[in-house]
Design an enzyme around this catalytic site. Structure first.
Site, PDB file in Angstrom:
ATOM      1  N   GLU A  46       0.946  -1.278   0.016  1.00 30.51           N
ATOM      2  CA  GLU A  46      -0.005   0.131   0.112  1.00 30.51           C
ATOM      3  C   GLU A  46       1.019   1.143  -0.089  1.00 30.51           C
ATOM      4  O   GLU A  46       1.984   1.412   0.178  1.00 30.51           O
ATOM      5  CB  GLU A  46      -0.911   0.045   1.192  1.00 30.51           C
ATOM      6  CG  GLU A  46      -1.921  -1.200   1.150  1.00 30.51           C
ATOM      7  CD  GLU A  46      -2.822  -1.199   2.143  1.00 30.51           C
ATOM      8  OE1 GLU A  46      -3.954  -2.081   2.107  1.00 30.51           O
ATOM      9  OE2 GLU A  46      -2.710  -0.275   3.354  1.00 30.51           O
ATOM     10  N   ASN A  47       0.188   2.459  -0.147  1.00 35.04           N
ATOM     11  CA  ASN A  47       1.151   3.615  -0.305  1.00 35.04           C
ATOM     12  C   ASN A  47       0.143   4.579   0.101  1.00 35.04           C
ATOM     13  O   ASN A  47      -0.991   4.754   0.173  1.00 35.04           O
ATOM     14  CB  ASN A  47       0.944   3.984  -1.828  1.00 35.04           C
ATOM     15  CG  ASN A  47       1.983   5.093  -1.964  1.00 35.04           C
ATOM     16  OD1 ASN A  47       1.751   6.224  -1.848  1.00 35.04           O
ATOM     17  ND2 ASN A  47       3.099   4.893  -2.531  1.00 35.04           N
ATOM     18  N   TYR A  50      -3.175   6.332  -2.049  1.00 39.43           N
ATOM     19  CA  TYR A  50      -3.878   5.211  -1.937  1.00 39.43           C
ATOM     20  C   TYR A  50      -3.842   4.562  -3.276  1.00 39.43           C
ATOM     21  O   TYR A  50      -3.435   3.081  -3.423  1.00 39.43           O
ATOM     22  CB  TYR A  50      -5.324   5.204  -1.434  1.00 39.43           C
ATOM     23  CG  TYR A  50      -5.305   5.458   0.180  1.00 39.43           C
ATOM     24  CD1 TYR A  50      -4.254   5.519   0.785  1.00 39.43           C
ATOM     25  CD2 TYR A  50      -6.789   5.514   0.600  1.00 39.43           C
ATOM     26  CE1 TYR A  50      -4.516   5.826   2.494  1.00 39.43           C
ATOM     27  CE2 TYR A  50      -6.896   5.775   1.895  1.00 39.43           C
ATOM     28  CZ  TYR A  50      -5.787   5.773   2.890  1.00 39.43           C
ATOM     29  OH  TYR A  50      -5.906   6.049   4.103  1.00 39.43           O
ATOM     30  N   CYS A  55      -1.971  -5.103  -5.384  1.00 38.72           N
ATOM     31  CA  CYS A  55      -2.140  -6.020  -4.603  1.00 38.72           C
ATOM     32  C   CYS A  55      -1.192  -7.377  -4.744  1.00 38.72           C
ATOM     33  O   CYS A  55      -0.060  -7.316  -5.572  1.00 38.72           O
ATOM     34  CB  CYS A  55      -3.310  -6.844  -5.598  1.00 38.72           C
ATOM     35  SG  CYS A  55      -4.912  -5.769  -5.588  1.00 38.72           S
ATOM     36  N   GLU A  57      -1.248 -10.198  -5.722  1.00 36.02           N
ATOM     37  CA  GLU A  57      -1.088 -11.209  -6.777  1.00 36.02           C
ATOM     38  C   GLU A  57      -0.485 -10.325  -8.071  1.00 36.02           C
ATOM     39  O   GLU A  57       0.518 -11.189  -8.701  1.00 36.02           O
ATOM     40  CB  GLU A  57      -2.596 -11.333  -7.600  1.00 36.02           C
ATOM     41  CG  GLU A  57      -3.545 -12.028  -6.447  1.00 36.02           C
ATOM     42  CD  GLU A  57      -4.414 -11.198  -5.708  1.00 36.02           C
ATOM     43  OE1 GLU A  57      -3.811 -10.246  -5.064  1.00 36.02           O
ATOM     44  OE2 GLU A  57      -5.460 -11.421  -5.324  1.00 36.02           O
ATOM     45  N   CYS A  88      -9.286  -9.597  -6.444  1.00 35.21           N
ATOM     46  CA  CYS A  88     -10.123  -8.594  -6.934  1.00 35.21           C
ATOM     47  C   CYS A  88     -10.175  -9.006  -8.519  1.00 35.21           C
ATOM     48  O   CYS A  88      -9.651  -9.613  -9.073  1.00 35.21           O
ATOM     49  CB  CYS A  88      -9.412  -7.180  -6.637  1.00 35.21           C
ATOM     50  SG  CYS A  88      -8.138  -6.613  -7.637  1.00 35.21           S
TER      51      CYS A  88
HETATM   52 ZN    ZN Z   1      -6.081  -7.425  -6.820  1.00 37.95          ZN
END
Ligand code: ZN
Length: 133
Positions: A46-47, A50, A55, A57, A88
């Site tokens: 994460e950052n 945002y 992810c 994956e 996702c």
């Molecule tokens: Zn994802």
């Protein structure tokens, strides 16, 4: 769990432990098995800005591609919490780039396997490389 799945689970669990997820507090680990049989893993990153995060994956796929591989034969994701986490939508498409529709995607929690799907189940009627002329 088969030895092959256990190897992927262990790789995803190790990556999960390194997740950078201070904003969502939702660490994710992922592992992909490539055509060579080798397992590549990754975590979510994460950052503070945002949308710049990505992810688990995506991290695992980037590691696979960076190593020169272009084919995914299995995927495993590992999330916390009582609700099963699956890839996702964006990651389903990222997997599609390198995987056949019958490739298994295993959704795990810290305790082990929760449910397995095929890519086609998670991304029906998908658009893939062969869709282009
Ligand atoms: Zn994802």
């Amino acid at each position: 769990m088969t030895p092959e799945l256990q190897e992927m689970f262990d790789a995803a669990l190790a990556a999960h432990a390194n997740s950078h997820s201070p904003y969502s507090n939702y660490p994710v680990g992922a592992a992909v098995r490539a055509g060579s049989g080798k397992v590549y893993s990754g975590c979510n990153v994460e950052n503070a800005a945002y949308p710049q995060g990505w992810c688990a994956e995506a991290s695992a796929i980037a590691a696979m591609v960076s190593a020169g591989e272009r084919r995914i034969t299995a995927v495993l994701t590992l999330t916390n919490g009582p609700i099963m986490g699956t890839c996702c939508g964006g990651c389903r498409q990222k997997i599609r780039e390198f995987a056949e529709l019958d490739v298994p995607i295993h959704a795990c929690g810290p305790e082990g396997l929760r449910r397995s799907f095929t890519l086609e189940e998670l991304l029906p009627f998908s658009f893939g490389p062969e869709s282009l002329p």
